[in-house]
Design a protein around this motif. Structure first.
Motif, PDB file in Angstrom:
ATOM      1  N   MET A 136       0.851  -1.198   0.000  1.00 37.53           N
ATOM      2  CA  MET A 136       0.000   0.000   0.000  1.00 37.53           C
ATOM      3  C   MET A 136       0.886   1.248   0.000  1.00 37.53           C
ATOM      4  O   MET A 136       0.875   2.041   0.962  1.00 37.53           O
ATOM      5  CB  MET A 136      -0.878   0.023   1.258  1.00 37.53           C
ATOM      6  N   PRO A 137       1.668   1.442  -1.071  1.00 38.06           N
ATOM      7  CA  PRO A 137       2.623   2.561  -1.034  1.00 38.06           C
ATOM      8  C   PRO A 137       1.936   3.918  -0.861  1.00 38.06           C
ATOM      9  O   PRO A 137       2.494   4.834  -0.260  1.00 38.06           O
ATOM     10  CB  PRO A 137       3.333   2.460  -2.392  1.00 38.06           C
ATOM     11  N   GLY A 138       0.720   4.013  -1.385  1.00 41.34           N
ATOM     12  CA  GLY A 138       0.007   5.298  -1.303  1.00 41.34           C
ATOM     13  C   GLY A 138      -0.410   5.631   0.113  1.00 41.34           C
ATOM     14  O   GLY A 138      -0.750   6.794   0.400  1.00 41.34           O
ATOM     15  N   ALA A 139      -0.379   4.644   0.999  1.00 38.88           N
ATOM     16  CA  ALA A 139      -0.841   4.889   2.369  1.00 38.88           C
ATOM     17  C   ALA A 139       0.250   5.538   3.214  1.00 38.88           C
ATOM     18  O   ALA A 139      -0.014   6.128   4.257  1.00 38.88           O
ATOM     19  CB  ALA A 139      -1.270   3.578   3.014  1.00 38.88           C
ATOM     20  N   ILE A 140       1.478   5.449   2.739  1.00 38.99           N
ATOM     21  CA  ILE A 140       2.603   5.991   3.499  1.00 38.99           C
ATOM     22  C   ILE A 140       2.813   7.461   3.129  1.00 38.99           C
ATOM     23  O   ILE A 140       2.641   7.850   1.984  1.00 38.99           O
ATOM     24  CB  ILE A 140       3.899   5.217   3.180  1.00 38.99           C
ATOM     25  N   GLY A 141       3.204   8.256   4.082  1.00 43.12           N
ATOM     26  CA  GLY A 141       3.472   9.670   3.777  1.00 43.12           C
ATOM     27  C   GLY A 141       4.467  10.262   4.744  1.00 43.12           C
ATOM     28  O   GLY A 141       4.883   9.615   5.718  1.00 43.12           O
ATOM     29  N   TYR A 142       4.862  11.473   4.413  1.00 39.58           N
ATOM     30  CA  TYR A 142       5.782  12.198   5.293  1.00 39.58           C
ATOM     31  C   TYR A 142       5.204  13.580   5.514  1.00 39.58           C
ATOM     32  O   TYR A 142       4.733  14.224   4.566  1.00 39.58           O
ATOM     33  CB  TYR A 142       7.177  12.273   4.664  1.00 39.58           C
ATOM     34  N   HIS A 143       5.247  14.047   6.733  1.00 37.02           N
ATOM     35  CA  HIS A 143       4.682  15.340   7.090  1.00 37.02           C
ATOM     36  C   HIS A 143       5.824  16.263   7.508  1.00 37.02           C
ATOM     37  O   HIS A 143       6.377  16.134   8.611  1.00 37.02           O
ATOM     38  CB  HIS A 143       3.678  15.121   8.237  1.00 37.02           C
ATOM     39  N   ILE A 144       6.182  17.188   6.569  1.00 38.08           N
ATOM     40  CA  ILE A 144       7.388  18.003   6.769  1.00 38.08           C
ATOM     41  C   ILE A 144       7.364  18.813   8.067  1.00 38.08           C
ATOM     42  O   ILE A 144       8.314  18.721   8.850  1.00 38.08           O
ATOM     43  CB  ILE A 144       7.629  18.919   5.553  1.00 38.08           C
ATOM     44  N   PRO A 145       6.305  19.578   8.314  1.00 38.95           N
ATOM     45  CA  PRO A 145       6.386  20.456   9.494  1.00 38.95           C
ATOM     46  C   PRO A 145       6.618  19.684  10.803  1.00 38.95           C
ATOM     47  O   PRO A 145       7.259  20.202  11.716  1.00 38.95           O
ATOM     48  CB  PRO A 145       5.013  21.126   9.511  1.00 38.95           C
ATOM     49  N   MET A 146       6.081  18.447  10.885  1.00 34.28           N
ATOM     50  CA  MET A 146       6.227  17.687  12.132  1.00 34.28           C
ATOM     51  C   MET A 146       7.396  16.702  12.081  1.00 34.28           C
ATOM     52  O   MET A 146       7.730  16.076  13.093  1.00 34.28           O
ATOM     53  CB  MET A 146       4.944  16.882  12.400  1.00 34.28           C
ATOM     54  N   ASP A 147       7.987  16.539  10.896  1.00 36.13           N
ATOM     55  CA  ASP A 147       9.029  15.516  10.690  1.00 36.13           C
ATOM     56  C   ASP A 147       8.478  14.140  11.075  1.00 36.13           C
ATOM     57  O   ASP A 147       9.128  13.362  11.775  1.00 36.13           O
ATOM     58  CB  ASP A 147      10.282  15.874  11.503  1.00 36.13           C
ATOM     59  N   HIS A 148       7.247  13.914  10.606  1.00 38.71           N
ATOM     60  CA  HIS A 148       6.554  12.658  10.914  1.00 38.71           C
ATOM     61  C   HIS A 148       6.385  11.799   9.675  1.00 38.71           C
ATOM     62  O   HIS A 148       6.138  12.343   8.588  1.00 38.71           O
ATOM     63  CB  HIS A 148       5.125  12.953  11.423  1.00 38.71           C
ATOM     64  N   PHE A 149       6.454  10.483   9.869  1.00 43.54           N
ATOM     65  CA  PHE A 149       5.937   9.568   8.847  1.00 43.54           C
ATOM     66  C   PHE A 149       4.530   9.212   9.266  1.00 43.54           C
ATOM     67  O   PHE A 149       4.165   9.359  10.448  1.00 43.54           O
ATOM     68  CB  PHE A 149       6.791   8.296   8.759  1.00 43.54           C
ATOM     69  N   GLY A 150       3.784   8.722   8.308  1.00 40.92           N
ATOM     70  CA  GLY A 150       2.425   8.379   8.675  1.00 40.92           C
ATOM     71  C   GLY A 150       1.864   7.296   7.789  1.00 40.92           C
ATOM     72  O   GLY A 150       2.336   7.094   6.658  1.00 40.92           O
ATOM     73  N   VAL A 151       0.853   6.594   8.320  1.00 36.13           N
ATOM     74  CA  VAL A 151       0.129   5.604   7.522  1.00 36.13           C
ATOM     75  C   VAL A 151      -1.326   6.063   7.462  1.00 36.13           C
ATOM     76  O   VAL A 151      -1.961   6.274   8.498  1.00 36.13           O
ATOM     77  CB  VAL A 151       0.213   4.194   8.135  1.00 36.13           C
ATOM     78  N   MET A 152      -1.785   6.269   6.250  1.00 39.17           N
ATOM     79  CA  MET A 152      -3.158   6.716   6.035  1.00 39.17           C
ATOM     80  C   MET A 152      -4.093   5.508   6.190  1.00 39.17           C
ATOM     81  O   MET A 152      -3.857   4.462   5.577  1.00 39.17           O
ATOM     82  CB  MET A 152      -3.254   7.254   4.609  1.00 39.17           C
ATOM     83  N   VAL A 153      -5.101   5.682   6.996  1.00 38.53           N
ATOM     84  CA  VAL A 153      -6.067   4.592   7.170  1.00 38.53           C
ATOM     85  C   VAL A 153      -7.390   5.043   6.532  1.00 38.53           C
ATOM     86  O   VAL A 153      -8.312   5.505   7.223  1.00 38.53           O
ATOM     87  CB  VAL A 153      -6.242   4.222   8.667  1.00 38.53           C
TER      88      VAL A 153
END
Lengths: 233, 831
Positions: free
Chosen positions: A142-159
Motif C-alpha cells: 500500500m505505497p500510497g498509504a505511506i506519507g511524510y509530514h514536513i512540518p512535524m518531521d513525521h511519517f504516517g500511515v493513512m487509514v
C-alpha cells in the motif's frame, strides 16, 4: 562541422554530468528511490524498539500500537496488507455522535470505533516476523498509504477516510532543525464523517481539533483534524 | 591613421562594451575606440605602424570576446544548366558542401539555381564553378549578393538559434515549474502525479526536477562559460550575474537533493531548480526579443543597402547585356527603362525622364532628367528610357556614401551616453556586492534562514540589468539616424544629434539656402513701342553667348516662354558692365546703369521703377536697342517656395533665425522681409562668415549654420552644428555635421525636430534603465519585505530583467514612427 562536433561534445558532457549526479544520489540512497518508505520503516522499527510497551500483537496476529492512555490504537496486519484505526467512542458519542449515521467502514466494537482498510490475510496468527517487517511490506503493498509530514518531521500511515497514524522520524529531535521532538506519535482522525454523524468538534474531549497541513492532489492544504499526540520517549 | 570596423561576439551588456573599450585604449597606437553594444560593432582608429588588426583581435580575445573582421563570406546565386531531376540537384548540393571554404549551399531544382555561401580566402568562385562543371552541369552567369545579405543571413541565423534555444529551454522549464509549483498552490487543485508528491516521494520529486533543469542549464551554457570567465578575469558582466544566481540556486538545490537522499525530507521545501531553469529560459526569451528588436533598429541601413538593384543593362557594341552590378565599370553606357532602378551613378547621355529619388533625398516628387543631368544609383526611373554613362560605381556611388555616413553615425556615441558608460563600468561588481550584503543581512536577520537569504541573493543578481543601460543610447541613435536617412537627413554622429537639440540660434546663408542660388528673371518692363516678349527675345538673343549668370537667366526665361531666338552676328562682353551684340536687324546693349551712362543713354523715365526693383532686392538689366532705351529686365535670386514656412517653423521652435549674406544691405533686407527674418548680417565677406558665427557663440549662443557653398565651409565648421544643404558642394558636406540631401530648407526644422525626439527618447530610455535598476534592486533585496511588503520571487526578477531590455528597445523603436511635423505651430514643433 566543427560547430556540430562542439554541440555533440557539449551534449555528451551534459549527459555524463547528469548521469554522474543521479548515480551519486542513488549510491547515497542504496539504490532506493522510495526513501520515505525506507526511512519510515527504519524509524517505525526504532520507535517500537525504543518503547516496546506500546507494541502488542492481538489474537489475529495483527500488530497493535496503543496510545499510552489506551484511548486509541493503530493496527497493522502482519502481512502488510491491512491497517486499521481503533479509538474510544465515548468522547465522540458524548459530543453528539450517532454511530448508526457513520459510513459502513466504521464499526462500533464494544466501546471502540474501528475503521479498517485492506484485507486481513488468512492465517495471520501463524505469521512470523516483526512489526517493522510488516511495515516494510506495507510500504510495498500500500505505497500510497505511506506519507511524510514536513512540518512535524513525521511519517504516517493513512487509514482510508478515518485518518492516520503518525510517528516521528526521530523520537528525540526534529531532523531538520534539531529542536526537541515532543510529538512522537500522533493519532489523527478525519472529522468529516464524524461531524456528519452528529459530532460537535468543540465538545470532543481528549482530542485536539486543529488545522493540519496536508497534500491533496499535489496541492498543499490546511484542513481541520482531530489530533491526539503523545511524547513517548 | 587607420580606421577599422570589426564585429564583436560574446558581448551581453554595457559592462562588456566598457571592458573592451578600456582594454583597447591601453594598446599602443590606439587613437579612438568606440564599442556599440546595439550593433555589436567595434570602431577603432589606430596607428597602423604601431598596431595591427591581429593585435587588436588578440587583445579582445584575451578578455573573453571575439572581434572579427566584417564577414568576407560571399553569397552567390549560380544558375545551373543541365539539371534534370532531384538527383541532379542533390548531387550538386552535396558536391558543393564538400568544397573547402563553402559554408552553405542549396540547390533549387525548380529555379535551377544554386545559392552558395563561401569564403573567398579559402576558395575562389571559379573553384565553385569548376566543381559544378566537373559534375557535368553548366554554371551560368553568377549573381552576387552583398555584405548586407550576409549580415542579414547571419542575424536571422542568430535569432533562429536563440528562438530554438528558448523553445528547448521552455519545453523543459514549463514542466519543471509545474512540478515545483503545483504542490505549493493551495487555492486550486492542479492535476499532479501521485508518484511525484513531494511529501511521499521527495527524492523522485527532486530528481525529476534535477533531470529537467540540466538540459535548460546545458542550452544556456554560454551564460556560464562567458559569465564565469568574466568573473575570473575580475570584470563581471550580465552573464556573470545570471551564472552566479542560477548556479547558487542549482548548487543549493543539489545539496538538498543529497539531504533528501539522506532522510532530511524537509529539504524538499528548499529546492530551487525551477528558479534556475525559469531564469535561464526567461533570459533566453529576453535575449531573443532583444535580438529581434536590435535587428529592427538597423532596418534603415538594411533598407538602404537593399535599394541598389542586383543587375544592370549595359550597351556593348549596340547589344543590350544584363550583367551583375559589380561588373559595371566607369564609362559603361547603361540603359534603364521606365520602372527600372538606376544601378550606378552617371550622367544622362540620351533620353528624357522623371526619376524618383525619394529613397535618397526623401523628396517625393520625381525629378526631371535630361541629357547632361546626373542620375543616382537606387533611384527609380519612372517615365522614359534613358541611357547614361556610368561615372561612379561600387563604393563611390552616392548611395554607398550615404550608407557609410549612416553606418558611421550609428556607430558613434552621444555625450549623453557617458553617464550610462560610467555607471556600466562598475555596475555589476556593485550589484554582486549588494546581493552579498543583502543575503548576509537577511541571513543574520532571520536567524540563519539559508533559503530566505539565498532567495534574496539570487533575486538581486538576476533583477539587475546592465543591458538596458547599455542599449539606451545606441539603439535610439541607430533608429534616429536611420530615420533621418529615410527623410534625406544625414546626421553624422551621436554628438551632432545631441548638439542639434540644444541650439538656440540658426544662421542661414542666403544664396542657395534661402534662395534658389540661381538668378531668375522676375520682371520685364518694356518702354513704349515694345512688348515684354519682344524685349525679352531680343535681350536673350544678344545674351546667348554670355557666360554671365544674369545673361543666362534671361536666355533661360526666353526659352521657358518659348520665344524664338536668333544667333547674334557679333558679341562683345564688357567686363563689369554688360554686353553688346549685333543681331540681324538690331544692335543690342544690355547691362548695368554704368554701361548705359557711358553710352549716353538715359533711363530717367524708368527711374521710379528702377528704385522699386532695387528696394525689392532685384537687379535691373537695362536694355537698349539701336542706341535707344528699350526697357528693363529685372533679375533676382528668388526665394525657394518652402523657405518662408521653414523659417516660420524655426522661429516657432523658439530659435533666433539669422540671415547671413555678402549682398548689400538693401538687397539682403528685401529677401529677409520676404521670408520673415528680422536679424540680418549683410555685406559679410565669405571669409568673415565664420567669425560672425563666432561672435554669436561668444554671446553664449548655441549656433547652427546652414549653408551650401565652398565659402560656407569654415562657418559650418565653426558653428556648433553645421548643416549642409543637399545641393551643396562636397566641401560643405564634408564640413557639416548634418547633411540635407534635398535642397529644401524645411528639412532644417525636421532635422532639429528629429534630434529633439531622439534625445528625448534617449532620456526616456536612460530614465527607465536607471529607474528600473534603482527601484528593482532594493525590492529584490527585500526592502519592501522589511516593512511587511511582499518578497520578490527570483523568477519574477528574471522576467522583469528581460522585459527591461526589451522595453528600452521597444521605446527606441517608437522613433521609427517619427514623421516631420508639417504645421507651423509652436506646440507641434515642441511635441
Amino acid at each position: 562541422m566543427l560547430k556540430n562536433q562542439k554541440v555533440i561534445v557539449s551534449m555528451l558532457i551534459g549527459v555524463l554530468v547528469a548521469t554522474a549526479l543521479i548515480v551519486t544520489v542513488m549510491i547515497n540512497t542504496g539504490g532506493q528511490l522510495d526513501t520515505v518508505a525506507v526511512n519510515a520503516t527504519e524509524s517505525f522499527a526504532q520507535m517500537v524498539n525504543t518503547v516496546p510497551s506500546l507494541l502488542t500483537r492481538d489474537g489475529n496476529g495483527h500488530w497493535n500500537i496503543t496510545a499510552p492512555d489506551g484511548s486509541a490504537r493503530f493496527i497493522l496486519g502482519a502481512e502488510g496488507n491491512y491497517v486499521a484505526l481503533a479509538w474510544d467512542a465515548k468522547p465522540f458519542i458524548a459530543a453528539g455522535l450517532a454511530v448508526e449515521k457513520l459510513p459502513d467502514a466504521y464499526t462500533l466494537n464494544g466501546e471502540e470505533l474501528v475503521y479498517t482498510m485492506g484485507v486481513a490475510g488468512d492465517g495471520s496468527k501463524e505469521q512470523a516476523g516483526t512489526a517493522a517487517l510488516a511495515m516494510q511490506t506495507l510500504t510495498k503493498t500500500m505505497p500510497g498509504a505511506i506519507g511524510y509530514h514536513i512540518p512535524m518531521d513525521h511519517f504516517g500511515v493513512m487509514v482510508g477516510e478515518a485518518g492516520m497514524f503518525e510517528w516521528a522520524q526521530s523520537l528525540e529531535t526534529l531532523t531538520d532543525t534539531g529542536e526537541p521532538q515532543e510529538k512522537d506519535i500522533v493519532f489523527v482522525l478525519s472529522p468529516d464523517a464524524l461531524i456528519e454523524a452528529g459530532v460537535e468538534p468543540a465538545l470532543v474531549e481528549g482530542w485536539v481539533y486543529a488545522p493540519v497541513e496536508v497534500m491533496d492532489g499535489g496541492a498543499t492544504l490546511f484542513v481541520e483534524k482531530f489530533l491526539k499526540p503523545f511524547n513517548i520517549a | 591613421m587607420e580606421k577599422k570596423t570589426m564585429l564583436l561576439h560574446g558581448m551581453t551588456c554595457a559592462a562588456c562594451a566598457q571592458r573592451i573599450e578600456k582594454t583597447l585604449r591601453k594598446l599602443p597606437g590606439i587613437a579612438q575606440v568606440n564599442v556599440n553594444l546595439a550593433s555589436e560593432k567595434l570602431f577603432v582608429d589606430y596607428d597602423e605602424e604601431a598596431l595591427t588588426p591581429a593585435e587588436i583581435r588578440d587583445a579582445v580575445a584575451k578578455i573573453g570576446y571575439e572581434a572579427v573582421e566584417p564577414p568576407i563570406v560571399q553569397t552567390v546565386t549560380i544558375p545551373i544548366g543541365g539539371m534534370t531531376c532531384a538527383a541532379c540537384s542533390t548531387r550538386v548540393e552535396k558536391a558543393l558542401h564538400k568544397l573547402e571554404g563553402v559554408t552553405a549551399a542549396s540547390v533549387n531544382l525548380a529555379t535551377e539555381k544554386a545559392q552558395v555561401t563561401y569564403d573567398p580566402q579559402s576558395i575562389r568562385l571559379s573553384g565553385v564553378r569548376e566543381a559544378i562543371t566537373k559534375l557535368g552541369y553548366q554554371p551560368l552567369t553568377v549573381q552576387k549578393h552583398g555584405e548586407a545579405d550576409a549580415a542579414r543571413v547571419r542575424k536571422q541565423q542568430e535569432i533562429r538559434n536563440l528562438w530554438m534555444k528558448f523553445i528547448f529551454a521552455a519545453v523543459f522549464s514549463f514542466p519543471l515549474l509545474y512540478i515545483a509549483m503545483a504542490p505549493m498552490i493551495g487555492f486550486v487543485r492542479l492535476p499532479f502525479p501521485a508518484s511525484l508528491e513531494p511529501m511521499r516521494y521527495p527524492l523522485l520529486f527532486s530528481l525529476v526536477q534535477l533531470m529537467l533543469v540540466l538540459p535548460v542549464m546545458g542550452i544556456g551554457y554560454q551564460f556560464y562559460t562567458i559569465g564565469f570567465r568574466a568573473l575570473w578575469q575580475r570584470s563581471p558582466n550580465m552573464d556573470s550575474l545570471i551564472a552566479v544566481g542560477t548556479s547558487a540556486a542549482f548548487l543549493y538545490s543539489l545539496y538538498n537533493v543529497f539531504q533528501i537522499a539522506a532522510g532530511h525530507f524537509a529539504a524538499v521545501d528548499a529546492l530551487y531548480f525551477e528558479t534556475a531553469g525559469v531564469i535561464i529560459t526567461l533570459i533566453l526569451l529576453g535575449k531573443t526579443l532583444e535580438a529581434v528588436s536590435k535587428g529592427r533598429t538597423g532596418d534603415a541601413i538594411k533598407k538602404l543597402m537593399g535599394l541598389a538593384p542586383k543587375t544592370a543593362t549595359i550597351l556593348q557594341n549596340g547589344a543590350e547585356i544584363e550583367i551583375p552590378i559589380e561588373e559595371v565599370e566607369i564609362g559603361d553606357t547603361v540603359l534603364v527603362r521606365p520602372g527600372g532602378k538606376i544601378p550606378v551613378d552617371g550622367l544622362v547621355l540620351e533620353g528624357h525622364t522623371a526619376i524618383d529619388e525619394s529613397m535618397l533625398t526623401g523628396e517625393s516628387m520625381p525629378v526631371d532628367k535630361h541629357a547632361g543631368d546626373t542620375v543616382y544609383a537606387a533611384s527609380i526611373n519612372t517615365t522614359g528610357t534613358v541611357r547614361f554613362r556610368a561615372q561612379k560605381v561600387g563604393e563611390d556611388t552616392a548611395l554607398a556614401q550615404i550608407i557609410r555616413l549612416v553606418e558611421d553615425a550609428q556607430g558613434s556615441k552621444a555625450p549623453i551616453a557617458k553617464l550610462a558608460d560610467v555607471v556600466s563600468g562598475f555596475f555589476v561588481p556593485v550589484v554582486v556586492a549588494i546581493a552579498l550584503l543583502a543575503g548576509i543581512a537577511w541571513f543574520i536577520g532571520t536567524g540563519g534562514d539559508v533559503t530566505f537569504s539565498l532567495t534574496i541573493f539570487i533575486s538581486v543578481l538576476v533583477i539587475a540589468c546592465p543591458c538596458a543601460l547599455g542599449l539606451a543610447t545606441p539603439t535610439a541613435i541607430m533608429v534616429g539616424t536611420g530615420k533621418g536617412a529615410e527623410h534625406g537627413i544625414l546626421v553624422k554622429g551621436g554628438e551632432a544629434l545631441e548638439t542639434a537639440h540644444k541650439i538656440d540660434t540658426i544662421v542661414l546663408d542666403k544664396t542657395g539656402t534661402i534662395t534658389k542660388g540661381k538668378p531668375t528673371v522676375t520682371d520685364v518692363i518694356p518702354v513704349e513701342g515694345y512688348d515684354a516678349n519682344t524685349l525679352l527675345a531680343m535681350a536673350a538673343s544678344a545674351e546667348i553667348g554670355s557666360e554671365h549668370p544674369l545673361g543666362q537667366a534671361i536666355v533661360a526665361q526666353a526659352r521657358e516662354r518659348g520665344l524664338a531666338l536668333e544667333q547674334a552676328i557679333a558679341f562683345t562682353a564688357i567686363t563689369g558692365r554688360g554686353i553688346q551684340a549685333t543681331l540681324q536687324a538690331q544692335t543690342i546693349l544690355a547691362g548695368n546703369r554704368k554701361l548705359m551712362d557711358e553710352n549716353g543713354l538715359s533711363f530717367a523715365t524708368l527711374q521710379e521703377v528702377t528704385n522699386a526693383l532695387a528696394e525689392e532686392g532685384k537687379t535691373p538689366m537695362f536694355i537698349a536697342v539701336d542706341g535707344k532705351p528699350a526697357g528693363i529686365i529685372a533679375v533676382a535670386d528668388v526665394v525657394k517656395p518652402s523657405s518662408q514656412e521653414a523659417i516660420q517653423r524655426l522661429q516657432n521652435m523658439g530659435l533666433q533665425v539669422v540671415m547671413i549674406t555678402g549682398d548689400n544691405e538693401r538687397t539682403a533686407a528685401a529677401i529677409a522681409r520676404k521670408v520673415g527674418i528680422t536679424h540680418v548680417l549683410a555685406e559679410v565677406l565669405p571669409q568673415d562668415k565664420a567669425s560672425e558665427v563666432k561672435k554669436l557663440q561668444a554671446q553664449g549662443r548655441k549656433v547652427a549654420m546652414v549653408g551650401d557653398g565652398i565659402n560656407d565651409a569654415p562657418a559650418l565648421a565653426q558653428a556648433d552644428i553645421g548643416i549642409a544643404i543637399g545641393s551643396g558642394t562636397d566641401v560643405a558636406i564634408e564640413s557639416a555635421d548634418i547633411v540635407l540631401m534635398r535642397s529644401d530648407l524645411l528639412d532644417v526644422p525636421t532635422a532639429i525636430q528629429l534630434s529633439k525626439r531622439t534625445i528625448r527618447n534617449i532620456k526616456q530610455n536612460l530614465f527607465w534603465a536607471f529607474g528600473y535598476n534603482v527601484i528593482g534592486i532594493p525590492i529584490a533585496a527585500g526592502v519592501l519585505h522589511l516593512f511587511g511588503g511582499p518578497l520578490l520571487n527570483p523568477m519574477f526578477a528574471a522576467a522583469a530583467m528581460s522585459l527591461s531590455s526589451v522595453s528600452v528597445l521597444t521605446n527606441a523603436l517608437r522613433l521609427k514612427r517619427f514623421k516631420p511635423t508639417m504645421k507651423s505651430t509652436k506646440t507641434s514643433e515642441e511635441g
